[in-house]
Scaffold this active site. Sequence first.
Site, PDB file in Angstrom:
ATOM      1  N   THR A 106      18.622  21.615  38.349  1.00 33.76           N
ATOM      2  CA  THR A 106      18.910  22.921  37.721  1.00 33.76           C
ATOM      3  C   THR A 106      17.768  23.298  36.775  1.00 33.76           C
ATOM      4  O   THR A 106      17.521  24.479  36.540  1.00 33.76           O
ATOM      5  CB  THR A 106      20.266  22.915  36.974  1.00 33.76           C
ATOM      6  OG1 THR A 106      20.175  22.082  35.834  1.00 33.76           O
ATOM      7  CG2 THR A 106      21.398  22.476  37.875  1.00 33.76           C
TER       8      THR A 106
ATOM      9  N   LYS B  74      21.809  26.905  37.525  1.00 35.17           N
ATOM     10  CA  LYS B  74      21.597  27.100  36.077  1.00 35.17           C
ATOM     11  C   LYS B  74      22.273  28.396  35.653  1.00 35.17           C
ATOM     12  O   LYS B  74      22.194  29.412  36.349  1.00 35.17           O
ATOM     13  CB  LYS B  74      20.090  27.192  35.792  1.00 35.17           C
ATOM     14  CG  LYS B  74      19.715  26.749  34.399  1.00 35.17           C
ATOM     15  CD  LYS B  74      20.028  25.292  34.140  1.00 35.17           C
ATOM     16  CE  LYS B  74      19.040  24.589  33.250  1.00 35.17           C
ATOM     17  NZ  LYS B  74      19.316  23.140  33.190  1.00 35.17           N
TER      18      LYS B  74
ATOM     19  N   HIS C  22      44.762  51.469  22.036  1.00 35.70           N
ATOM     20  CA  HIS C  22      45.689  52.433  21.449  1.00 35.70           C
ATOM     21  C   HIS C  22      45.283  52.839  20.037  1.00 35.70           C
ATOM     22  O   HIS C  22      44.853  52.013  19.224  1.00 35.70           O
ATOM     23  CB  HIS C  22      47.107  51.843  21.400  1.00 35.70           C
ATOM     24  CG  HIS C  22      47.603  51.403  22.741  1.00 35.70           C
ATOM     25  ND1 HIS C  22      47.776  52.270  23.793  1.00 35.70           N
ATOM     26  CD2 HIS C  22      47.954  50.179  23.205  1.00 35.70           C
ATOM     27  CE1 HIS C  22      48.216  51.603  24.850  1.00 35.70           C
ATOM     28  NE2 HIS C  22      48.329  50.323  24.523  1.00 35.70           N
TER      29      HIS C  22
ATOM     30  N   GLN D 133      45.248  55.957  34.469  1.00 34.22           N
ATOM     31  CA  GLN D 133      45.240  55.755  35.918  1.00 34.22           C
ATOM     32  C   GLN D 133      44.607  56.944  36.631  1.00 34.22           C
ATOM     33  O   GLN D 133      43.748  56.789  37.516  1.00 34.22           O
ATOM     34  CB  GLN D 133      46.686  55.581  36.435  1.00 34.22           C
ATOM     35  CG  GLN D 133      47.350  54.264  36.088  1.00 34.22           C
ATOM     36  CD  GLN D 133      48.100  54.259  34.762  1.00 34.22           C
ATOM     37  OE1 GLN D 133      47.728  54.939  33.808  1.00 34.22           O
ATOM     38  NE2 GLN D 133      49.148  53.456  34.669  1.00 34.22           N
TER      39      GLN D 133
ATOM     40  N   ARG E 107      46.654  63.106  22.663  1.00 33.24           N
ATOM     41  CA  ARG E 107      46.481  61.815  21.990  1.00 33.24           C
ATOM     42  C   ARG E 107      45.006  61.438  21.989  1.00 33.24           C
ATOM     43  O   ARG E 107      44.200  62.013  22.731  1.00 33.24           O
ATOM     44  CB  ARG E 107      47.299  60.731  22.711  1.00 33.24           C
ATOM     45  CG  ARG E 107      46.859  60.505  24.143  1.00 33.24           C
ATOM     46  CD  ARG E 107      47.591  59.362  24.829  1.00 33.24           C
ATOM     47  NE  ARG E 107      47.067  59.162  26.182  1.00 33.24           N
ATOM     48  CZ  ARG E 107      47.372  58.155  26.962  1.00 33.24           C
ATOM     49  NH1 ARG E 107      48.239  57.230  26.577  1.00 33.24           N
ATOM     50  NH2 ARG E 107      46.833  58.041  28.164  1.00 33.24           N
TER      51      ARG E 107
END
Length: 315
Positions: free
Chosen positions: A62, A16, A271, A243, A188
């Site tokens: 289920t 389920k 962005h 990163q 930024r």
Amino acid sequence: MTATVNVYLDKQEYGKDKVRLLKVHKDTNVHRVDDLTIRCLLSGSSFTTSYTEASNKAVVATDSIKNTCYILAKSSKVVDTLELFAAELANHFLNTYGWVEGAHVTIIRHRWARMIIDGKEHNHSFWRDGDETRQTEIFIKRGPNCKGRRTIDLKSSIAGLLVLKTTGSSFEDFVRDEYTTLPEAKDRVLSTCVDATWEFNVPAVDSVNVLSTLGQIPFNTIYDSVRDVTCDIFAKDESASVQATLYKMAAKSINNWKWLERVSYALPNRHFFAVDLNYFRGTKNLQEHADVYQPVADPSGLITATVARSLSARL
Ligand SMILES: O=c1[nH]c(=O)c2[nH]c(=O)[nH]c2[nH]1
């Protein structure tokens, strides 16, 4: 007409999904809530014939699997520790149905934060303070040779933690060639929607020891800690890239917790580009002048990595 038999059932799991459940902890008049979405999937060779020969003899409906979620939520003392409740459910299916070989349980917890009313935390009223969820996924299997043994794959996650910082992030010195239009950025806006997953190192145990073994791991503290580390490094890191920031986050949690074997992040780079307003009376809004940005929903960058404990660190 029977189908030609150049095929075989390669793998199967059934159960389920999207079982919705709210557990209210009423042990004191300061109520606590766990709002959960649960998936329980069972597997094993006994279920093969339900696919290949239309035999339901081994099939636990289920619907019964769904009922089990509610029944165990009633008796369980550990619903507020997702990993332990997931283990309780998985263990239940293995202990109750001798032919089930694997039980795979995923639980998502939805946020409810306590309301502040008249300057005080309210005893029993909550509000949804964001779409972020806490999740766990456990797969407990019967040992292949020794049926009393259990192997446990367990990982937990934070999904959808939306964060943004307005400085302390740059992206410079990347490849410039005839495909490049992106300017170098010394400063930024950085925003991402964090998905973080941490995998636990759990030894194989006897069936009777599954819950006591897992009970030694401070799951809720680890969850709080991974979330804190994520936010702390996001805020404080002078980020050279998504990163580099990701790697610091993952490495820190592995170093913090001996139970963690691998930590993965998936970080979309949402962005925010400074709008060039030069066309309007020479208005300066680029580079160091930027304070009006256009969020760009699509496309986004997507930075993913898994950081693992090295073998020497395990000795
Ligand atoms: O932190 C970033 N990593 C990239 O790989 C990348 N690529 C890009 O266009 N902007 C960014 N930002």
